[in-house]
Design an enzyme around this catalytic site. Structure first.
Site, mmCIF file in Angstrom:
data_model
loop_
_atom_site.group_PDB
_atom_site.id
_atom_site.type_symbol
_atom_site.label_atom_id
_atom_site.label_comp_id
_atom_site.label_asym_id
_atom_site.label_seq_id
_atom_site.Cartn_x
_atom_site.Cartn_y
_atom_site.Cartn_z
ATOM 1 N N LYS A 124 0.841 -0.920 0.076
ATOM 2 C CA LYS A 124 -0.023 0.102 -0.084
ATOM 3 C C LYS A 124 0.802 1.206 -0.086
ATOM 4 O O LYS A 124 0.778 2.162 -0.894
ATOM 5 C CB LYS A 124 -0.738 0.046 1.302
ATOM 6 C CG LYS A 124 -1.829 1.157 1.232
ATOM 7 C CD LYS A 124 -2.580 1.263 2.399
ATOM 8 C CE LYS A 124 -1.612 1.944 3.456
ATOM 9 N NZ LYS A 124 -2.224 2.525 4.779
ATOM 10 N N ASP A 142 -6.489 0.872 1.088
ATOM 11 C CA ASP A 142 -6.701 0.835 2.644
ATOM 12 C C ASP A 142 -8.072 0.255 3.002
ATOM 13 O O ASP A 142 -8.776 -0.201 2.330
ATOM 14 C CB ASP A 142 -6.580 2.461 3.133
ATOM 15 C CG ASP A 142 -7.427 3.208 2.742
ATOM 16 O OD1 ASP A 142 -8.290 2.864 1.853
ATOM 17 O OD2 ASP A 142 -7.471 4.178 3.165
#
Length: 214
Positions: A124, A142
């Site tokens: 991420k 997320d």
């Protein structure tokens, strides 16, 4: 899990996002690629606002890996001790800074594999940096994007990698650059976990979420 929305619906959703905010911005403050990597790494299990408060003075004195190493782990802790998991994060930032100096000449690499090889940097974080700094259409998934993607049908998937792939495969290419920012902001402020603000949602009529709120 909702079913994947069709192309026409996807195009309408992202057209609405674009019309509402043509150039969405990430909310983590940074001044260069290095401070962006640090900020994103610090944001794990913390709010962007909390990270920004902690890094406001930090980045004035340590905006390069060399300066961060001079500050040292204990000095860094003094700046970030209001952030969750600060001790472990401080260790990772110092380790990351050492690797950047020793292996990359103090520069942040711009390949996903190289970024993911840095301490405290996962997929991420790597995707956020690739997208925000190098303008590569990487999709950083997320909790907000994972929730929105599965509720709405924009990007259903059993895990974050599946959701990331669904965004890449199904969002029209002209919206790819800003897709994850639109989704993060929508998930953070509208499609919230406990009480989604469906009455204020600009894609309410296109969303597959069955338990819509007023």
């Amino acid at each position: 899990m909702a079913k994947q929305l069709d192309y026409t619906t996807m195009r309408e959703i992202f057209t609405r996002f674009q019309d509402a905010e043509a150039e969405p911005k990430g909310e983590l403050n940074h001044v260069n690629a290095y401070t962006l990597v640090v900020a994103v790494a610090l944001s794990a299990q913390a709010t962007d606002a909390g990270v920004n408060k902690a890094t406001a003075k930090l980045f004035e004195i340590a905006d390069t890996p060399e300066k961060m190493l001079e500050l040292g782990e204990e000095g860094l802790i003094e700046h970030i001790k209001t952030i969750g998991l600060f001790r472990n994060k401080a260790k990772n930032v110092i380790k990351m800074s050492r690797i950047l100096v020793d292996q990359y000449g103090g520069e942040v690499p711009n390949s996903r594999a190289a970024l993911e090889g840095l301490p405290g940097v996962g997929r991420k974080t790597a995707n956020v940096v690739l997208n925000m700094w190098w303008r590569y259409p990487a999709q950083a998934v997320d909790t907000h994007i994972f929730r929105l993607g599965n509720r709405s049908g924009i990007a259903p998937g059993k895990d974050v990698v599946a959701v990331e792939r669904a965004i890449e495969d199904n969002v029209p290419v002209d919206f790819q650059q800003h897709a994850h920012h639109w989704m993060i902001l929508h998930g953070r402020y509208i499609c919230q976990a406990r009480k989604p603000k469906c009455g204020a949602c600009l894609i309410r009529d296109l969303c597959q979420f069955e338990d819509k709120q007023l």
